[in-house]
Design a protein around this motif. Structure first.
Motif, PDB file in Angstrom:
ATOM      1  N   ASP A 169      49.752  68.807 -95.692  1.00 20.35           N
ATOM      2  CA  ASP A 169      49.572  67.418 -96.126  1.00 20.35           C
ATOM      3  C   ASP A 169      50.817  66.594 -95.780  1.00 20.35           C
ATOM      4  O   ASP A 169      51.766  67.089 -95.155  1.00 20.35           O
ATOM      5  CB  ASP A 169      49.208  67.345 -97.612  1.00 20.35           C
ATOM      6  CG  ASP A 169      50.364  67.695 -98.551  1.00 20.35           C
ATOM      7  OD1 ASP A 169      51.518  67.807 -98.091  1.00 20.35           O
ATOM      8  OD2 ASP A 169      50.111  67.833 -99.760  1.00 20.35           O
ATOM      9  N   THR A 179      43.038  78.078 -95.661  1.00 21.78           N
ATOM     10  CA  THR A 179      41.585  77.973 -95.832  1.00 21.78           C
ATOM     11  C   THR A 179      40.823  79.189 -95.345  1.00 21.78           C
ATOM     12  O   THR A 179      39.625  79.306 -95.595  1.00 21.78           O
ATOM     13  CB  THR A 179      41.056  76.728 -95.103  1.00 21.78           C
ATOM     14  OG1 THR A 179      41.447  76.796 -93.719  1.00 21.78           O
ATOM     15  CG2 THR A 179      41.639  75.458 -95.706  1.00 21.78           C
ATOM     16  N   GLY A 232      44.953  76.917 -91.685  1.00 23.23           N
ATOM     17  CA  GLY A 232      45.473  76.113 -92.769  1.00 23.23           C
ATOM     18  C   GLY A 232      45.686  74.666 -92.385  1.00 23.23           C
ATOM     19  O   GLY A 232      45.449  74.250 -91.245  1.00 23.23           O
ATOM     20  N   GLU A 273      42.341  76.716-108.093  1.00 24.39           N
ATOM     21  CA  GLU A 273      42.772  75.519-108.811  1.00 24.39           C
ATOM     22  C   GLU A 273      42.541  75.641-110.315  1.00 24.39           C
ATOM     23  O   GLU A 273      43.375  75.245-111.127  1.00 24.39           O
ATOM     24  CB  GLU A 273      42.027  74.299-108.252  1.00 24.39           C
ATOM     25  CG  GLU A 273      42.547  72.987-108.809  1.00 24.39           C
ATOM     26  CD  GLU A 273      41.789  71.792-108.240  1.00 24.39           C
ATOM     27  OE1 GLU A 273      42.173  70.656-108.554  1.00 24.39           O
ATOM     28  OE2 GLU A 273      40.815  72.012-107.500  1.00 24.39           O
ATOM     29  N   THR A 279      55.571  77.177-103.883  1.00 25.69           N
ATOM     30  CA  THR A 279      55.570  75.939-104.642  1.00 25.69           C
ATOM     31  C   THR A 279      56.933  75.700-105.270  1.00 25.69           C
ATOM     32  O   THR A 279      57.449  76.571-105.970  1.00 25.69           O
ATOM     33  CB  THR A 279      54.509  75.992-105.760  1.00 25.69           C
ATOM     34  OG1 THR A 279      53.258  76.369-105.201  1.00 25.69           O
ATOM     35  CG2 THR A 279      54.379  74.646-106.449  1.00 25.69           C
ATOM     36  N   TYR A 339      53.055  70.254 -97.805  1.00 28.25           N
ATOM     37  CA  TYR A 339      52.467  71.329 -98.608  1.00 28.25           C
ATOM     38  C   TYR A 339      51.343  71.985 -97.801  1.00 28.25           C
ATOM     39  O   TYR A 339      50.483  71.307 -97.244  1.00 28.25           O
ATOM     40  CB  TYR A 339      51.921  70.790 -99.931  1.00 28.25           C
ATOM     41  CG  TYR A 339      53.002  70.521-100.955  1.00 28.25           C
ATOM     42  CD1 TYR A 339      53.167  71.353-102.057  1.00 28.25           C
ATOM     43  CD2 TYR A 339      53.855  69.435-100.823  1.00 28.25           C
ATOM     44  CE1 TYR A 339      54.150  71.111-103.005  1.00 28.25           C
ATOM     45  CE2 TYR A 339      54.844  69.178-101.756  1.00 28.25           C
ATOM     46  CZ  TYR A 339      54.990  70.025-102.844  1.00 28.25           C
ATOM     47  OH  TYR A 339      55.983  69.775-103.771  1.00 28.25           O
ATOM     48  N   LEU A 340      51.393  73.298 -97.768  1.00 24.05           N
ATOM     49  CA  LEU A 340      50.458  74.075 -96.956  1.00 24.05           C
ATOM     50  C   LEU A 340      49.270  74.547 -97.784  1.00 24.05           C
ATOM     51  O   LEU A 340      49.434  75.016 -98.915  1.00 24.05           O
ATOM     52  CB  LEU A 340      51.195  75.285 -96.361  1.00 24.05           C
ATOM     53  CG  LEU A 340      50.393  76.283 -95.530  1.00 24.05           C
ATOM     54  CD1 LEU A 340      49.900  75.643 -94.238  1.00 24.05           C
ATOM     55  CD2 LEU A 340      51.257  77.520 -95.226  1.00 24.05           C
ATOM     56  N   ALA A 341      48.079  74.436 -97.223  1.00 19.27           N
ATOM     57  CA  ALA A 341      46.869  75.000 -97.842  1.00 19.27           C
ATOM     58  C   ALA A 341      46.261  75.976 -96.844  1.00 19.27           C
ATOM     59  O   ALA A 341      46.131  75.665 -95.659  1.00 19.27           O
ATOM     60  CB  ALA A 341      45.875  73.896 -98.182  1.00 19.27           C
ATOM     61  N   GLN A 396      55.562  74.352-100.068  1.00 13.94           N
ATOM     62  CA  GLN A 396      56.257  73.929 -98.855  1.00 13.94           C
ATOM     63  C   GLN A 396      56.896  75.129 -98.157  1.00 13.94           C
ATOM     64  O   GLN A 396      57.080  76.179 -98.761  1.00 13.94           O
ATOM     65  CB  GLN A 396      57.337  72.906 -99.208  1.00 13.94           C
ATOM     66  CG  GLN A 396      56.796  71.588 -99.744  1.00 13.94           C
ATOM     67  CD  GLN A 396      57.918  70.638-100.139  1.00 13.94           C
ATOM     68  OE1 GLN A 396      58.855  71.013-100.829  1.00 13.94           O
ATOM     69  NE2 GLN A 396      57.821  69.398 -99.691  1.00 13.94           N
ATOM     70  N   THR A 439      47.580  74.243-103.400  1.00 12.27           N
ATOM     71  CA  THR A 439      48.321  74.537-102.175  1.00 12.27           C
ATOM     72  C   THR A 439      49.218  75.746-102.427  1.00 12.27           C
ATOM     73  O   THR A 439      49.386  76.182-103.565  1.00 12.27           O
ATOM     74  CB  THR A 439      49.216  73.357-101.734  1.00 12.27           C
ATOM     75  OG1 THR A 439      50.397  73.307-102.567  1.00 12.27           O
ATOM     76  CG2 THR A 439      48.477  72.038-101.838  1.00 12.27           C
ATOM     77  N   LYS A 447      52.023  71.421-106.626  1.00  7.56           N
ATOM     78  CA  LYS A 447      50.763  70.845-106.166  1.00  7.56           C
ATOM     79  C   LYS A 447      49.729  71.951-106.221  1.00  7.56           C
ATOM     80  O   LYS A 447      49.611  72.761-105.304  1.00  7.56           O
ATOM     81  CB  LYS A 447      50.886  70.317-104.726  1.00  7.56           C
ATOM     82  CG  LYS A 447      51.335  68.876-104.614  1.00  7.56           C
ATOM     83  CD  LYS A 447      51.085  68.343-103.197  1.00  7.56           C
ATOM     84  CE  LYS A 447      51.614  66.929-103.075  1.00  7.56           C
ATOM     85  NZ  LYS A 447      51.349  66.364-101.717  1.00  7.56           N
TER      86      LYS A 447
END
Length: 598
Positions: A449, A457, A446, A357, A386, A453-455, A398, A395, A392
Motif C-alpha cells: 500500500d 494474497t 502480494g 483480520e 508490523t 505495508y505488505l499484504a 513494513q 497486512t 495495520k
C-alpha cells in the motif's frame, strides 16, 4: 506501490560473528538472567556469565573430539535449553549448525546429514539416536553422535577439560560475518528439502534491525520471551538469536500441549507463535465459556473487542458507549484471557501464515496486540513485520529496516537485503532460479500500500485455475474457514474443475465438546459424524464466512469433511504446519472426486 524500503537501524559488524553476542552479554550484563531452564517444575535463571561458561565448556568438548572450523554438526532435538547451548557451542567451535526437526524420519535424517556432510550429530533422545544409527552406514562423513538425554553436556564438558581458554577463544573468532552460520533445510512442501545457507551477517541484519524497530518489546532486564516453536525452524531460531542479541530472558518448552500452564509459570512479556496457537487460545476460551453457560457473554465481549479495535483507527476513536461496554467486558472477560497468556504479556508476534483480520482485532481489543510478520527460511525469518506503534491489521507490516520489498509485474513478492540467504547448499540450479540480480523471488503473491505495508494474497504455485478460467488464491478463503472453532484444517481444490470445493478436517478436542452439547453419542468422531446434518450445517457456516471474503466465482460450492486429520507422519503437513497440497490431493483423491461427482 511497486517497491518500498526502510533505512537500516542496525549496523552489522564487519568482522564479527554470533558468538560475540554471548561474550558481550557476559561483559556488559554479567548478572542479568538471559536464559531460564526448567528444572523439575520450576524455572531457574541462567545469568549471562553462566551461559557463556556453559557454552564454552561444551565447545571445548567439541574441539577435543575433532570438530574443525567449517564442519557441519547436526542438531536433532525438541526446543529446550540445551538446544540454545549447543547452537552457540557449535558456533564457538567454529563450526556450522545443521538443525533437523525432531519429528524427522530416518530417511529425512539421512538426506539432511548426507547432503550437508555432517561430521557429528547431537540428538535429544534414544529414539533419535536409533534413527541416526539406522542410516549411519549411508553417512560416511558422520564420526560422532552425542545424546542430550544420555549426558552429552557432561560428556563433552569432561572431554574438553584440557582444552585451553585461548583455544576456544580463537575458534570462536574464526568465522566472520559472511561465513556460514547454519544450513537450514526447508520444510519441503514439494520435493526434497533444500538447504538454505544462512550466514552470521544474515542473522545480525535480521535480528539487529528487528530488535531496534521493536525496542520496547526487547527491554533488557524487564522483557522475557517463552519459545515453544521448533528451534529447528527459522522462526524459532530468529527468536533465539534476537533474545540473545537484545538481550532478554529466554525460556524454552518442547511443545504446546501444556502451553497455558507454561505461560502462567514463566509469565513472558512477549510471545511468538503461529496463527493456529492464537486460534486455539480463542476457540478454547470460547468453548469453555459456552460449556459454563457464559457463551452469550463471551460472544458479546468478543464482538465488543473487535468493534473497539476497529474504532481505534477511525476519526474520533471509540464512542462513549463502546468505551463503557469495553470497560465492563475488560473486568468480566478480557482480564481473564490476558491471565491465560501469563498476565504480563502485551505483545505477540505471529508468523508462518496470515492471522486473519477478525482475530487480529479481537486480540487488539482485549489489550493484547498481535503483530503479524512474514518471511521465509531464505530471508532468515521475518522480512516484513508490523511496527509496534503503527499496526495495520490485515497486512504483514513494513519491510525489515535495511531491506527492500518489490512487487513484480506478475504480483510476485521480491526481496533484497543483508538478511537474504546466499543460496542453496549443493544446488546451483535452484539458487539460480531463486536469486536474480540480487533479488530473491519468494513465490508469494502480494501487494504494497501507499505506506509500504505488505499484504500476502497467495502462492504462485498454489493459484488454482477453474475450468471457467477463474484464478483462485486459496489462502484467503482457507484462513477464514479455519477461523471456525471446529475446523482444524481446510484445503481448497478446483484446479481445472467447474467450481471450487474444499476438504475440511475437524479439531478433535472441540468436536468432542460440540458432540456432547448436541446430544451425539459418546465417543463420536469425525468419521462417524461426517454426514450428520447438524455438523454439516455448522461447517457450512464456516464455509459461508469464508465465501463472504471472496467473489462468487472464487467461493466454495461444496465441501467434504474428512474422517481423519492431516498429519506430519502421513506427510500431509510439514513440521511448520504448512500443507503439502500435492500429497493431500493424492491421498484424498477419492474425496475430491466425490465433490465433483454428478
Amino acid at each position: 506501490m511497486r517497491e518500498f524500503s526502510l533505512p537500516a537501524l542496525y549496523e552489522v559488524p564487519a568482522d564479527g560473528n554470533l558468538t560475540d553476542l554471548i561474550s558481550r552479554n557476559a561483559a556488559q550484563h554479567p548478572d542479568v538472567a538471559v536464559m531460564a531452564r526448567k528444572v523439575a517444575d520450576a524455572w531457574v535463571d541462567v545469568t549471562a556469565t553462566q551461559f557463556l561458561a556453559e557454552v564454552r565448556a561444551t565447545a571445548k568438548g567439541l574441539i577435543a573430539q575433532g570438530v574443525r572450523p567449517g564442519d557441519r554438526v547436526a542438531l536433532i532435538s525438541r526446543t529446550r535449553y540445551e538446544w540454545v547451548q549447543f547452537d552457540f557451542a557449535i558456533w564457538s567451535a567454529g563450526a556450522v549448525t545443521v538443525p533437523v526437526y525432531e519429528t524427522s524420519s530416518p530417511e529425512q535424517i539421512q538426506w539432511i546429514l548426507g547432503d550437508s556432510g555432517a561430521v557429528a550429530a547431537i540428538v535429544e533422545s534414544g529414539t533419535h539416536a536409533e534413527s541416526v544409527a539406522s542410516v549411519r552406514d549411508a553417512l560416511p562423513a558422520l564420526e560422532h553422535v552425542w545424546q542430550i538425554e544420555g549426558g552429552a553436556v557432561e560428556e563433552l564438558t569432561e572431554a574438553g577439560r584440557d582444552v585451553a581458554d585461548e583455544t576456544v577463544a580463537a575458534r570462536s573468532a574464526t568465522a566472520k560475518a559472511d561465513d556460514i552460520a547454519t544450513i537450514v533445510y526447508t520444510s519441503g512442501t514439494t520435493g526434497r528439502p533444500k538447504g538454505c545457507v544462512l550466514t552470521h551477517r544474515n542473522f545480525f541484519a535480521e535480528c539487529g534491525n528487528l530488535v531496534e524497530r521493536l525496542k520496547p518489546l526487547f527491554a533488557t532486564g524487564r522483557a522475557s520471551v517463552l519459545l515453544f516453536l521448533p528451534a529447528a525452524h527459522v522462526f524459532g531460531r530468529m527468536v533465539e538469536v534476537a533474545s540473545v542479541l537484545a538481550p532478554i530472558r529466554l525460556g524454552c518448552v518442547p511443545d504446546i500441549k501444556n502451553l497455558t500452564d507454561e505461560l502462567a509459570s514463566f509469565r513472558p512479556t512477549l510471545i511468538l507463535g503461529v496463527p493456529r496457537v492464537f486460534e486455539k487460545v480463542y476457540n478454547s476460551a470460547r468453548a469453555k465459556a459456552h460449556a459454563d453457560g457464559k457463551g452469550k457473554i463471551f460472544d458479546k465481549a468478543a464482538q465488543t473487542a473487535i468493534a473497539y479495535s476497529r474504532a481505534k483507527s477511525t476519526p474520533g476513536g471509540p464512542s462513549l458507549g463502546l468505551r463503557l461496554k469495553h470497560k465492563l467486558f475488560d473486568t468480566l472477560v478480557y482480564s481473564k484471557l490476558r491471565a491465560v497468556l501469563g498476565g504480563r504479556c502485551e505483545f505477540a508476534i505471529s508468523g508462518g501464515a496470515p492471522l486473519g483480520e477478525r482475530l487480529g482485532h479481537f486480540y487488539s481489543g482485549i489489550g493484547f496486540t498481535v503483530l503479524e510478520g512474514y518471511g521465509l527460511t531464505e530471508s532468515c525469518a521475518a522480512t516484513a513485520f508490523t511496527p509496534w506503534d503503527r499496526q495495520k491489521i490485515g497486512t504483514v507490516g513494513q519491510p525489515l529496516p535495511g531491506s527492500k520489498v518489490r512487487i513484480a509485474d506478475d504480483g510476485e513478492v521480491l526481496l533484497h537485503g543483508e538478511h537474504v540467504f546466499r543460496g542453496y547448499w549443493n544446488n546451483e540450479a535452484a539458487t539460480a532460479e531463486a536469486l536474480a540480480d540480487g533479488w530473491f523471488h519468494t513465490g508469494d503473491i502480494g501487494t504494497l500500500d501507499e505506506d509500504g505495508y505488505l499484504a500476502i494474497t497467495g502462492r504462485k504455485k498454489e493459484i488454482l485455475v477453474t475450468a471457467g478460467g477463474k484464478n483462485v488464491a486459496p489462502a484467503v478463503i482457507e484462513d477464514r474457514i479455519r477461523g471456525h472453532a471446529l475446523v482444524a484444517e481446510c484445503m481448497v481444490v478446483g484446479d481445472g474443475r467447474p467450481f471450487v470445493g474444499a476438504l475440511v478436517t475437524l479439531d478433535e478436542e472441540l468436536l468432542a465438546r460440540w458432540a456432547a452439547d448436541h446430544g451425539k453419542p459418546a465417543g463420536s468422531t469425525a468419521a462417524s459424524l461426517r454426514e450428520d446434518p447438524e455438523l454439516l450445517a455448522e461447517v457450512q457456516r464456516a464455509v459461508d464466512d469464508g465465501n463472504s471474503a471472496v467473489s462468487k466465482a472464487e467461493s466454495v460450492r461444496k465441501f467434504r469433511i474428512l474422517p481423519s486429520q492431516f498429519t506430519e507422519e502421513a506427510g500431509h503437513i510439514t513440521p511448520s504446519l504448512k500443507l503439502k497440497r500435492n500429497v493431500v490431493a493424492k491421498d484424498f483423491a477419492d474425496e475430491i472426486e466425490a465433490i465433483y461427482r454428478g
